[in-house]
Design a protein around this motif. Structure first.
Motif, PDB file in Angstrom:
ATOM      1  N   ASP A   1       0.811  -1.218   0.000  1.00 59.67           N
ATOM      2  CA  ASP A   1       0.000   0.000   0.000  1.00 59.67           C
ATOM      3  C   ASP A   1       0.844   1.268   0.000  1.00 59.67           C
ATOM      4  O   ASP A   1       0.329   2.364   0.192  1.00 59.67           O
ATOM      5  N   CYS A   2       2.143   1.147  -0.238  1.00 64.16           N
ATOM      6  CA  CYS A   2       3.054   2.297  -0.223  1.00 64.16           C
ATOM      7  C   CYS A   2       3.242   2.844  -1.635  1.00 64.16           C
ATOM      8  O   CYS A   2       3.496   2.088  -2.575  1.00 64.16           O
ATOM      9  N   VAL A   3       3.113   4.161  -1.777  1.00 60.55           N
ATOM     10  CA  VAL A   3       3.347   4.856  -3.037  1.00 60.55           C
ATOM     11  C   VAL A   3       4.452   5.875  -2.806  1.00 60.55           C
ATOM     12  O   VAL A   3       4.406   6.628  -1.825  1.00 60.55           O
ATOM     13  N   THR A   4       5.450   5.908  -3.681  1.00 61.19           N
ATOM     14  CA  THR A   4       6.579   6.826  -3.500  1.00 61.19           C
ATOM     15  C   THR A   4       6.620   7.871  -4.614  1.00 61.19           C
ATOM     16  O   THR A   4       6.334   7.571  -5.769  1.00 61.19           O
ATOM     17  N   ASP A   5       6.978   9.090  -4.230  1.00 63.23           N
ATOM     18  CA  ASP A   5       7.082  10.213  -5.154  1.00 63.23           C
ATOM     19  C   ASP A   5       8.462  10.858  -5.045  1.00 63.23           C
ATOM     20  O   ASP A   5       9.097  10.827  -3.984  1.00 63.23           O
ATOM     21  N   LEU A   6       8.879  11.450  -6.149  1.00 62.93           N
ATOM     22  CA  LEU A   6      10.052  12.325  -6.174  1.00 62.93           C
ATOM     23  C   LEU A   6       9.545  13.756  -6.243  1.00 62.93           C
ATOM     24  O   LEU A   6       8.654  14.063  -7.037  1.00 62.93           O
ATOM     25  N   VAL A   7      10.121  14.628  -5.419  1.00 61.03           N
ATOM     26  CA  VAL A   7       9.766  16.046  -5.417  1.00 61.03           C
ATOM     27  C   VAL A   7      11.030  16.867  -5.627  1.00 61.03           C
ATOM     28  O   VAL A   7      12.052  16.632  -4.975  1.00 61.03           O
ATOM     29  N   LEU A   8      10.951  17.808  -6.549  1.00 59.11           N
ATOM     30  CA  LEU A   8      12.063  18.731  -6.781  1.00 59.11           C
ATOM     31  C   LEU A   8      11.611  20.138  -6.439  1.00 59.11           C
ATOM     32  O   LEU A   8      10.573  20.603  -6.912  1.00 59.11           O
ATOM     33  N   THR A   9      12.371  20.811  -5.588  1.00 59.15           N
ATOM     34  CA  THR A   9      12.134  22.218  -5.285  1.00 59.15           C
ATOM     35  C   THR A   9      13.372  23.012  -5.689  1.00 59.15           C
ATOM     36  O   THR A   9      14.343  22.451  -6.197  1.00 59.15           O
ATOM     37  N   ASP A  10      13.331  24.301  -5.478  1.00 61.86           N
ATOM     38  CA  ASP A  10      14.507  25.106  -5.808  1.00 61.86           C
ATOM     39  C   ASP A  10      15.648  24.876  -4.827  1.00 61.86           C
ATOM     40  O   ASP A  10      16.749  25.377  -5.042  1.00 61.86           O
ATOM     41  N   ARG A  11      15.405  24.099  -3.778  1.00 60.71           N
ATOM     42  CA  ARG A  11      16.439  23.846  -2.774  1.00 60.71           C
ATOM     43  C   ARG A  11      16.787  22.375  -2.586  1.00 60.71           C
ATOM     44  O   ARG A  11      17.892  22.048  -2.196  1.00 60.71           O
ATOM     45  N   ARG A  12      15.795  21.482  -2.836  1.00 64.03           N
ATOM     46  CA  ARG A  12      15.978  20.090  -2.443  1.00 64.03           C
ATOM     47  C   ARG A  12      15.422  19.121  -3.482  1.00 64.03           C
ATOM     48  O   ARG A  12      14.543  19.476  -4.277  1.00 64.03           O
ATOM     49  N   LEU A  13      15.940  17.900  -3.436  1.00 59.74           N
ATOM     50  CA  LEU A  13      15.340  16.742  -4.070  1.00 59.74           C
ATOM     51  C   LEU A  13      14.885  15.831  -2.946  1.00 59.74           C
ATOM     52  O   LEU A  13      15.687  15.435  -2.099  1.00 59.74           O
ATOM     53  N   LEU A  14      13.584  15.535  -2.905  1.00 59.86           N
ATOM     54  CA  LEU A  14      13.024  14.745  -1.811  1.00 59.86           C
ATOM     55  C   LEU A  14      12.349  13.491  -2.350  1.00 59.86           C
ATOM     56  O   LEU A  14      11.905  13.446  -3.501  1.00 59.86           O
ATOM     57  N   PHE A  15      12.232  12.486  -1.466  1.00 61.95           N
ATOM     58  CA  PHE A  15      11.432  11.308  -1.742  1.00 61.95           C
ATOM     59  C   PHE A  15      10.356  11.208  -0.663  1.00 61.95           C
ATOM     60  O   PHE A  15      10.657  11.258   0.529  1.00 61.95           O
ATOM     61  N   LEU A  16       9.099  11.078  -1.100  1.00 59.91           N
ATOM     62  CA  LEU A  16       7.959  11.022  -0.195  1.00 59.91           C
ATOM     63  C   LEU A  16       7.272   9.667  -0.299  1.00 59.91           C
ATOM     64  O   LEU A  16       7.346   9.001  -1.329  1.00 59.91           O
ATOM     65  N   ALA A  17       6.577   9.296   0.757  1.00 60.18           N
ATOM     66  CA  ALA A  17       5.761   8.083   0.755  1.00 60.18           C
ATOM     67  C   ALA A  17       4.363   8.417   1.236  1.00 60.18           C
ATOM     68  O   ALA A  17       4.187   9.166   2.204  1.00 60.18           O
ATOM     69  N   THR A  18       3.372   7.868   0.556  1.00 59.48           N
ATOM     70  CA  THR A  18       1.987   7.955   0.986  1.00 59.48           C
ATOM     71  C   THR A  18       1.384   6.557   0.972  1.00 59.48           C
ATOM     72  O   THR A  18       1.949   5.636   0.380  1.00 59.48           O
ATOM     73  N   ARG A  19       0.251   6.410   1.629  1.00 58.63           N
ATOM     74  CA  ARG A  19      -0.455   5.131   1.641  1.00 58.63           C
ATOM     75  C   ARG A  19      -1.629   5.200   0.679  1.00 58.63           C
ATOM     76  O   ARG A  19      -2.309   6.226   0.585  1.00 58.63           O
ATOM     77  N   LYS A  20      -1.871   4.116  -0.021  1.00 61.32           N
ATOM     78  CA  LYS A  20      -2.979   4.074  -0.967  1.00 61.32           C
ATOM     79  C   LYS A  20      -4.295   4.402  -0.263  1.00 61.32           C
ATOM     80  O   LYS A  20      -4.611   3.824   0.765  1.00 61.32           O
ATOM     81  N   GLY A  21      -5.013   5.357  -0.828  1.00 60.09           N
ATOM     82  CA  GLY A  21      -6.312   5.717  -0.296  1.00 60.09           C
ATOM     83  C   GLY A  21      -6.277   6.563   0.952  1.00 60.09           C
ATOM     84  O   GLY A  21      -7.327   6.937   1.478  1.00 60.09           O
ATOM     85  N   SER A  22      -5.088   6.923   1.436  1.00 60.19           N
ATOM     86  CA  SER A  22      -4.980   7.707   2.656  1.00 60.19           C
ATOM     87  C   SER A  22      -4.892   9.193   2.343  1.00 60.19           C
ATOM     88  O   SER A  22      -4.290   9.596   1.348  1.00 60.19           O
ATOM     89  N   LEU A  23      -5.463  10.015   3.216  1.00 65.03           N
ATOM     90  CA  LEU A  23      -5.362  11.473   3.094  1.00 65.03           C
ATOM     91  C   LEU A  23      -4.378  12.051   4.096  1.00 65.03           C
ATOM     92  O   LEU A  23      -4.272  13.265   4.253  1.00 65.03           O
ATOM     93  N   ALA A  24      -3.646  11.176   4.789  1.00 61.44           N
ATOM     94  CA  ALA A  24      -2.697  11.619   5.804  1.00 61.44           C
ATOM     95  C   ALA A  24      -1.503  12.314   5.160  1.00 61.44           C
ATOM     96  O   ALA A  24      -1.234  12.170   3.969  1.00 61.44           O
ATOM     97  N   LYS A  25      -0.792  13.066   5.974  1.00 61.68           N
ATOM     98  CA  LYS A  25       0.391  13.765   5.517  1.00 61.68           C
ATOM     99  C   LYS A  25       1.435  12.787   5.015  1.00 61.68           C
ATOM    100  O   LYS A  25       1.640  11.715   5.590  1.00 61.68           O
TER     101      LYS A  25
END
Length: 296
Positions: free
Chosen positions: A138-162
């Motif tokens: 149920d884990c989904v991973t994203d890559l995020v690029l900002t003007d300062r950082r490269l991040l990796f995030l995880a969310t749960r399928k169907g979850s609205l949590a942070k």
């Protein structure tokens, strides 16, 4: 939205991300984590749980795999099309391209490292949840690029949590992002760090792979919302009003010709980790515009 940048930080790009998977017959369905001598290092990676092990396929396995892939190749292509449904009229998103030719047979045909890293190098610190063979279903991973950082995030399928921040790197720790065209749906990239280590990731669709390289390479300049003209701001307000509440905040990019591209991702119910990308193109006054050759 499940994650926001800091108040003094600009979001440039967010896309799904996971370790890529081999496609050539000998390495089909496999991935390896290598040191500079091509040794397997997954047992050396701090905090990583056990994962699957792979072997190069024999000639017989290759023939069977080729037959099987003739049936299976359409599945990720359909998923990619679903992920890009709903683009507005004039959207720059094009048809799904075919698979390319190997640029590096040693890393794409005869072996398939998704991590190339000496001891102590930055690539060894990427999160293990990027591995589809290790992370929870149920884990989904994203890559995020900002003007300062490269991040990796995880969310749960169907979850609205942070979203959980799995790992982050300073922007100047990333030396290059290279698109690797020999991949299913043309969506693989190689992220190389300044110490020479790298990881190979699949980022969902070819548009995201191309954009990631363009942004980090300086070919496309990302804009803050405060840089929009009054006419552009009004056009974006109308664009956002037509989006569902689940839409991610839009990103703004100035293309080579000067046209501004506005994009927003929207989660879809067709499958976990899939998104519609809604987009518009506008000129400096906020009027509809067409991309010029070389823009996209």
């Amino acid at each position: 939205m499940d994650w926001y940048p800091n108040s003094d930080e600009q979001l440039l790009l967010r896309t799904s991300a996971r370790f890529a998977t081999g496609m050539a017959p000998a390495v089909s369905g496999a991935r390896w984590f290598r040191d500079l001598e091509r040794g397997d290092v997954q047992g050396e990676l701090t905090g990583w749980p056990p994962g699957p092990t792979y072997q190069l396929r024999s000639a017989g396995d290759k023939a069977a795999r080729r037959t099987g892939r003739a049936l299976l190749v359409g599945i990720p292509l359909v998923a990619n099309l679903i992920a890009n449904l709903g683009g507005a009229s004039g959207t720059p998103l094009g048809d799904v391209p075919g698979r390319g030719k190997p640029d590096e047979p040693e890393n794409e045909v005869h072996d398939f490292p998704v991590m190339w890293a000496a001891p102590g190098s930055l690539a060894r610190t990427v999160p293990w949840q990027l591995d589809p063979g290790r992370r929870p279903e149920d884990c989904v991973t994203d890559l995020v690029l900002t003007d300062r950082r490269l991040l990796f995030l995880a969310t749960r399928k169907g979850s609205l949590a942070k979203a959980d921040i799995l790992g982050e790197f300073a922007r100047d720790a990333v030396a290059e992002v290279r698109r690797m065209k020999f991949s299913e749906v043309n969506a693989d990239v190689r992220v190389t760090f300044t110490d020479g280590s790298w990881v190979r990731l699949s980022v969902g669709n070819p548009d995201n792979a191309e954009r990631l390289g363009q942004v980090l390479g300086g070919a496309v300049r990302m804009l803050a919302e405060s840089e929009l003209s009054e006419g552009q701001f009004d056009r974006v307000a109308r664009f956002r009003a037509d989006l569902p509440k689940t839409a991610h905040p839009p990103t703004y990019s100035r293309l080579r010709s000067g046209v501004t591209l506005v994009e927003s991702r929207i989660p879809v119910k067709a499958g976990s980790g899939l998104f519609e990308t809604h987009s518009i193109l506008m000129d400096d006054s906020g009027q509809p515009a067409e991309p010029a050759p070389g823009d996209l």
